[in-house]
Design a protein around this motif. Structure first.
Motif, PDB file in Angstrom:
ATOM      1  N   LYS A  36      46.131  38.269  36.433  1.00  0.00           N
ATOM      2  CA  LYS A  36      44.962  37.672  35.795  1.00  0.00           C
ATOM      3  C   LYS A  36      44.627  38.453  34.527  1.00  0.00           C
ATOM      4  O   LYS A  36      44.584  39.686  34.566  1.00  0.00           O
ATOM      5  N   ASP A  37      44.414  37.729  33.463  1.00  0.00           N
ATOM      6  CA  ASP A  37      44.052  38.339  32.177  1.00  0.00           C
ATOM      7  C   ASP A  37      44.977  39.492  31.796  1.00  0.00           C
ATOM      8  O   ASP A  37      44.523  40.527  31.297  1.00  0.00           O
ATOM      9  N   THR A  59      46.715  41.557  33.628  1.00  0.00           N
ATOM     10  CA  THR A  59      46.938  42.691  34.531  1.00  0.00           C
ATOM     11  C   THR A  59      47.106  42.181  35.969  1.00  0.00           C
ATOM     12  O   THR A  59      46.838  41.017  36.250  1.00  0.00           O
ATOM     13  N   SER A 110      48.978  32.670  32.498  1.00  0.00           N
ATOM     14  CA  SER A 110      48.596  34.045  32.856  1.00  0.00           C
ATOM     15  C   SER A 110      49.722  35.052  32.622  1.00  0.00           C
ATOM     16  O   SER A 110      49.530  36.252  32.823  1.00  0.00           O
ATOM     17  N   GLU A 127      45.714  41.718  39.330  1.00  0.00           N
ATOM     18  CA  GLU A 127      44.363  41.688  39.883  1.00  0.00           C
ATOM     19  C   GLU A 127      44.387  42.079  41.355  1.00  0.00           C
ATOM     20  O   GLU A 127      43.454  42.705  41.867  1.00  0.00           O
ATOM     21  N   LYS A 128      45.483  41.726  42.028  1.00  0.00           N
ATOM     22  CA  LYS A 128      45.569  41.961  43.466  1.00  0.00           C
ATOM     23  C   LYS A 128      47.043  41.989  43.843  1.00  0.00           C
ATOM     24  O   LYS A 128      47.844  41.248  43.300  1.00  0.00           O
TER      25      LYS A 128
END
Ligand code: ADP
Ligand code: MG
Length: 233
Positions: A214-215, A217, A42, A219-220
């Motif tokens: 994630k992907d 960027t 990731s 994500e959280k």
């Protein structure tokens, strides 16, 4: 302490290109203990290596302790790296033919610290990680947990502003992992800023904030109730 904006990184292999970081924004304040999580591939190591000035982003802004990190020549980059950053890796990266003490003292040699002082500082840091009695031992004579504690002492010996750890417990069993995290928490309690890459949720919970990649960027990004690695005795 750390400020990054719109960070992008791609790897080119032959004709194809792999876009790994797709616009990362985040800031780290002094004294934080941040976990960087995400599945394998990731981009966790890619991000940490850019933050650690071991690699450069394609585009975006990176400021470390108020200093813009861009267009630095190799010499300047090495100087900032030595001055600002300490590294800990999953595989310890100790030098096999040097003793624990010599491994910890090595970064100080590159900073031009004199031999006697190097040994004093190195022994002090080895004591702090509980390994003073192991100073003259080679890495091959140490357990995995002891090797990682030597690596942490080495990273701390040059008094870095930020400690960057890439899967520091990845090669260790659970008990030893928690001992290493206890040490990381203690160093953070003294005010040191630390970023820990991990894919283990229990390790991430021992930090104060978790950033999920994630992907390409974030994500959280959330603060967590810190779990102590070891019960206080
Ligand atoms: P993580 O640490 O989260 O497992 P990495 O940052 O190591 O992920 O890698 C992210 C992606 O970039 C992976 O798909 C990996 O194969 C690829 N990658 C990493 N380093 C390189 C490189 N030097 N050249 C080409 N591809 C790379
Ligand atoms: Mg990695």
């Amino acid at each position: 302490m750390i400020k990054i904006k719109e960070l992008h990184k791609s790897y080119k292999t032959g004709k194809s290109s792999l876009h790994v970081l797709k616009g990362i924004d985040f800031e780290v304040e002094p004294g934080e203990l941040v976990a960087i999580m995400g599945s394998s591939g990731s981009g966790k190591s890619t991000l940490l290596n850019i933050l650690g000035m071991l690699d450069v982003a394609d585009t975006g802004i990176y400021e470390l302790d108020g200093v813009p990190i861009e267009n630095l020549d190799e010499k300047k980059a090495a100087q900032y790296r030595n001055q600002f950053l300490g590294f800990v890796f999953q595989s310890f990266n100790l030098i096999n033919y040097k003793t624990a003490l010599e491994n910890v003292a090595l970064p100080l040699y590159y900073q031009g610290v004199k031999r006697k002082e190097r040994r004093e500082i190195a022994l002090d840091y080895l004591s702090r990680v509980g390994l003073a009695d192991w100073a003259t031992h080679l890495p091959s004579e140490l357990s995995g947990g002891q090797k990682q504690r030597v690596a942490i002492a080495r990273a701390m010996a040059s008094n870095p502003k930020v400690l960057l750890a890439d899967e520091p417990t990845g090669a260790l069993d659970t008990t030893t992992s928690y001992e290493v995290m206890d040490l990381i928490q203690k160093i953070n309690d003294e005010g040191r800023t630390i970023l820990v890459v991990t894919h283990e949720p229990d390790i991430a919970q021992m930090c104060k904030r978790i950033v999920h990649l994630k992907d390409g960027t974030i994500e959280k990004d959330s603060r967590v109730e810190q779990v102590k690695a070891l019960p206080h005795v």
